[in-house]
Scaffold this active site. Structure first.
Site, short mmCIF file in Angstrom:
data_model
loop_
_atom_site.label_atom_id
_atom_site.label_comp_id
_atom_site.label_asym_id
_atom_site.label_seq_id
_atom_site.Cartn_x
_atom_site.Cartn_y
_atom_site.Cartn_z
N ASP A 139 -9.21 -5.71 1.60
CA ASP A 139 -7.91 -6.29 1.26
C ASP A 139 -7.82 -7.76 1.65
OD1 ASP A 139 -6.67 -4.01 0.17
OD2 ASP A 139 -6.29 -3.21 2.18
N ASP A 165 0.85 -1.19 0.00
CA ASP A 165 0.00 0.00 0.00
C ASP A 165 0.88 1.24 0.00
OD1 ASP A 165 -2.45 -1.18 0.00
OD2 ASP A 165 -2.64 -1.26 2.17
N ASP A 217 -4.69 -2.97 4.67
CA ASP A 217 -5.20 -2.46 5.94
C ASP A 217 -6.73 -2.47 6.02
OD1 ASP A 217 -5.81 -0.46 4.17
OD2 ASP A 217 -4.55 1.07 5.09
#
Length: 975
Positions: free
Chosen positions: A695, A390, A691
């Site tokens: 996901d 990310d 997070d």
């Protein structure tokens, strides 16, 4: 469990035909008007009739003396825990040390040796009397006792480490309101009466009732096994512990905790305990190696026993001597030697070394802010060839602030100083400021709260915090004071829609606010606010100009989002919120600085042959700017947008994938597809960071799922193998480094152990064949086994990582554990030891001029001592399989130093003081020096072996690019 036993409801206490559990005097004494059991039944059994009877949620809150707005009082917590219990579950006690001792004693080979020892004692007493006849048997028993104790201590300490790590896994935080202040508390500290705030990805901490919220969807599969999500509202208000929030937000009133919850009852039936887990892939691989070596050892042991027994019978026949009890003792000793050879040959230390190394690495990683949830993840991470990361919070600091804003056709740069915000206020019309503030404060999932000191603080996601803090500053400089309006409908933000919308009731009509991804919101707008704050139609040129503003912000590495509104005359909450004809209020650029050290960490990964890909939902220009700053996007790499990536065919992806370094505007399914292509099409080991709740699929599909500890939702953490507690990319690199260290440490131990195995088996076998006796006795072999297995595993499996580990490519899935370099070292050292020990066995008396009745015992002790020192020095050699300097960093590993030192001290005690039990005799200083010199020469042999070029071993490189591989140029369509 509840402090009040469940004897069933009071059949006399009937209200409306429904029985209730009686309220004890203790409960009434504290002002509560409902029993713990009654509360527990309402939520866990979904008893709507009981809830209605008690007056609904408001009635329950009155009976347990709590304000739904202010929550419980801090000084009531102990009382509520005493009456209604704590939010903890009964667990099966962890295994005691003596249980590990008992398990160790159940080893089959040790049992056989114990039987041999007892028989040896009995026979010895008949032949040689007391106490001399007991020495051999007692020596074996003492050795077994030492092996059992060392093994038990090692296993017990390891189990304690797992218990500690398991407790860390269970540390979950939730937001509650107490004394009118919203605060974060551990899930274990939640009590009955707490008002808990839930949002997407949270775990429901206890059983309770829905108070208020929007579009709340709960995943109850952990309790019911049903995959279909459940909509929770005032009509179906029951929430149960252990379930997950998959959409929406809400507040809940806790009615049951701990063992009184449905989850608690389930836990009690499972009687779970801490510690341990399934075998890791490396352990499985090593178990097969251990089985093969064990079978070879069994064959050698059988042959050794048969040869010794055969020679004994032949000598008896030739000499014509009669049978005696002493002959039985000799045969028992032969059998004990054969069994001990099996003990030495079976490398039970291999799986132990893996567990020790992983447990040690997990403990060190915890100190480095990485919680490894699954044992196998650590070793797998060392083989990772791709990391999909990310952006927000992982590569950046996640401390966001509004840095630029475009409003009423004016673009302003902002700073943390109040003067800049004041200038913005003076430059923008009041009505525009008012509608902006209204959008910021109404359309948010976060909350502005006042602490005990009276100061305003913001709780929520980093983006929301940045917007709300900006709104608070703007409000302080003459903005209209925020007035709360009734919210008619809320559509919370999720990564698929990439926007959040809210409908409020205002001035007899309705107003819709939305905010989200810039291009999406801009596409929904056909009007803007002009310089006077009036609503005017948006021309095509203005749309292009705003798009260029968005790209300008993004090129400066700012995260951009747009806010817009639309007024409606009528709205039904059952309708969908409109997605067109909005008025654009502002374009906001939020700054999130790159974390210090990220660029260096990315370079470390690339030097180690690991490709780093940034996958983000941000604008492609923002993503490219951050990726370049981090060193992820290189001149040869490309950036692509999620929709473009999704549209590519498998043939196109096969050519494109090696060049993709950044994917922007990606959805969770894009991330999942990206992982699957690398795994299925290219057979790579992929690590993924995430997070959010969405996901979870990618985290599950990846070889290693890495969740963020600070910004990560509980759903993401539950799906992950590793939790990065500080949300820092550099911590992920630490995990890779330790993962590689685990693999290399296991290779070091395998190299060391196989050398001992080969030498011990061959020297005893050929000695038995040629001279009719084994130079290494059962007790001596047991001591060597402990050096080799338990102590060797502790010494070599706890070596910390060094920088050179990140200078070589990752180990591929199909690479052999035992490399040609290792075979070179094993064979070289084994040949040296066999030659030296063979010379001592057959020529030792002559070389050292040993004569007299003690000559055989002296020589055998010298052979045993030299053999042990060869292993000690080879253990030092094994610290480095290729580097010549084996002493580098040795003093940083106190475990290694301690084990080597302890082994030498105990070896001296065995030789000089325990000869009666260990079949040794004290050695002169010259013979001690000889043993040490023989052992130390193995270090010279190691240097010579390491000078053999890799080319002679025909070593293949770990990564070979295809011959037809051609770098691709940047393409169109967002690529």
């Amino acid at each position: 469990m509840s402090r009040f036993p469940r004897t069933g409801p009071d059949q006399e206490a009937l209200v409306g035909g429904i029985a209730h559990w009686p309220i004890s005097e203790e409960v009434r004494k504290f002002g509560f008007n409902i029993s713990p059991d009654e509360l527990a039944v309402i939520a866990s059994n979904h008893r709507m009739s009981r809830l209605t009877l008690h007056g609904g949620v408001d009635g329950i809150s009155n009976k347990i003396q709590v304000s739904l707005k202010k929550g419980i009082k801090e000084n009531e917590i102990k009382t509520r825990e005493a009456i209604y219990g704590t939010n903890k579950y009964t667990e099966k006690p962890s295994r005691s040390f003596w249980k590990f001792v008992w398990d160790a004693l159940h080893d089959l080979t040790l049992i056989i040796l114990m039987v041999c020892a007892i028989v040896s004692v009995v026979v010895g007493l008949f032949t040689e009397g007391f106490p001399k006849g007991m020495y051999d048997g007692i020596g074996i028993i003492l050795s077994i006792f030492l092996v059992v104790i060392v093994t038990s201590v090692s296993d017990y300490r390891q189990s304690l480490q797992f218990i500690e790590l398991d407790k860390e896994k269970e540390k979950i935080y939730v937001h509650v309101t107490r004394d009118g202040i919203r605060q974060k508390v551990l899930i274990f500290d939640v009590v009955v009466g707490d008002v808990v705030h839930l949002s997407i990805g949270d775990q429901v901490p206890a059983d309770g009732l829905f108070v208020s919220g929007y579009a709340l969807m709960i995943d109850e599969s952990s309790l019911t096994g049903e995959s279909e999500h459940v909509h929770i509202s005032h009509h179906k208000p029951f929430l149960r512990s252990g379930t997950k929030v998959v959409d929406g937000s809400a507040t809940m009133l806790v009615t049951a905790v701990g063992m009184n919850t449905e989850w608690g009852k389930l836990m009690s039936t499972l009687t779970l305990s801490h510690g341990g887990e399934d075998e890791t892939p490396l352990q499985v691989k090593l178990n097969s190696v251990a089985t093969l070596i064990g079978q070879i050892g069994l064959a050698f042991a059988t042959l050794t026993f048969l040869v010794l027994l055969g020679r004994f019978f032949v000598e008896k026949y030739i000499n014509g001597t009669e049978w005696s009890a002493k002959d039985a003792s000799t045969i028992v000793n032969y059998f004990a030697i054969a069994v001990t050879i099996i003990v030495v040959a079976v490398p039970e230390g291999l799986p132990l070394a893996v567990t020790l190394s992983l447990a040690f690495a997990m403990k060190k990683l915890m100190d480095a802010q990485a919680l490894v949830r699954h044992l196998s993840a650590c070793e797998t991470m060392g083989s990772a060839s791709h990391i999909c990361t990310d952006k927000t919070g992982t590569l950046t600091t996640n401390h966001m602030a509004v840095d630029k804003i475009w409003l009423c056709e004016v673009s302003k740069s902002l700073s943390s100083t109040s003067d800049t915000v004041k200038e913005l206020h003076s430059a923008i019309p009041r009505n525009a400021i008012s509608v902006l503030l209204q959008c910021i404060f109404e359309n948010t999932s976060s909350e502005v709260v006042r602490g005990k000191d009276g100061k305003k603080t913001v709780l929520g996601s980093p983006t929301e915090i940045a917007l709300l803090e900006f709104g608070l500053k703007l409000e302080d400089f003459g903005g209209d004071q925020y007035q709360k309006n009734e919210k008619v409908k809320v559509e919370p933000f999720n990564s698929e829609k990439k926007m959040m919308s809210v409908v409020i009731s205002v001035h007899g009509g309705y107003r819709v606010f939305c905010k989200g991804a810039s291009e999406i919101i801009l596409g929904m707008c056909d009007k803007i606010l002009d310089k006077e704050g009036n609503i005017i139609p948006m021309s095509q040129n203005q749309s292009k100009e705003i798009l260029s503003i968005i790209n300008e912000f993004a090129s400066e590495a700012l995260r951009t989002l747009c806010v817009a509104f639309r007024d409606l005359d009528a709205f039904d909450s059952r309708e969908a919120i409109p997605t067109s004809r909005y008025t654009l209020i502002a374009v906001v650029g939020i700054k999130d600085p790159v974390r210090p050290g990220v660029k260096e960490s990315v370079k470390t990964c690339m030097d180690a042959g690991i490709m780093v890909h940034m996958i983000t939902g941000d604008n492609i220009n923002t993503a490219k700017a951050i990726a370049k700053e981090c060193g992820i996007l290189t001149d040869d790499g490309i950036a692509i947008e999620g929709p473009v990536f999704r549209s590519k065919s498998p043939e196109e992806l096969k050519e494109l994938m090696p060049k993709i370094q950044v994917m922007a505007r990606s959805s969770p399914l894009d991330k999942l597809m990206f992982v699957e292509v690398w795994k299925d099409m290219f057979n790579k080991v992929v690590a993924v960071t995430g997070d959010g709740t969405n996901d979870a699929p990618a985290l599950n599909r990846a070889d290693i799922g890495v969740a963020m500890g600070i910004s990560g939702t509980e759903v993401a953490k539950e799906s992950a193998d590793v939790i990065v507690l500080d949300d820092n990319f550099s911590t992920i690199v630490h995990v890779v480094r330790w993962g590689r260290a685990v693999y290399v440490n296991i290779q070091k131990f395998v190299q060391f152990q196989l050398t001992v195995n080969i030498v011990a088996l061959i020297i005893n076998f050929f000695s038995a064949c040629i001279i009719g006796s084994a130079p290494l006795t059962a007790v001596q072999l047991l001591w060597v086994n402990m050096i080799m297995d338990t102590l060797g595993a502790l010494a070599l499996a706890t070596e910390p990582p060094h920088e050179e580990l990140m200078e070589s490519p990752p180990v591929k899935k199909d690479d052999n554990l035992i490399t040609k370099t290792m075979w070179r070292n094993i064979i070289g050292q084994s040949l040296y030891q066999l030659v030296v020990l063979g010379v001592l066995v057959f020529c030792g008396k002559k070389i050292f001029n040993l004569t007299g009745t003690n000559a055989d015992a002296t020589l055998n002790t010298l052979i045993f001592n030299s053999f042990v020192f060869c292993q000690l020095f080879n253990e030092i050699n094994s610290r480095e399989m290729e580097k010549i300097n084996v002493f580098e960093g040795i003093f940083r590993n106190w475990i290694f130093i301690g084990i080597i030192t302890g082994t030498v001290i105990f070896q001296v005690i065995i030789i000089e003081f325990l000869g009666t039990f260990a079949n040794t005799v004290p050695q002169s200083w010259k013979l001690w020096l000889v043993s040490i010199i023989i052992g130390s020469i193995s270090m010279i042999i190691a240097v010579i072996l390491k000078c053999v070029p890799d080319e002679l071993l025909k070593l293949k490189p770990s990564i070979v690019l295809p011959k037809d591989y051609v770098p691709l140029p940047d393409g169109p369509d967002g690529v």
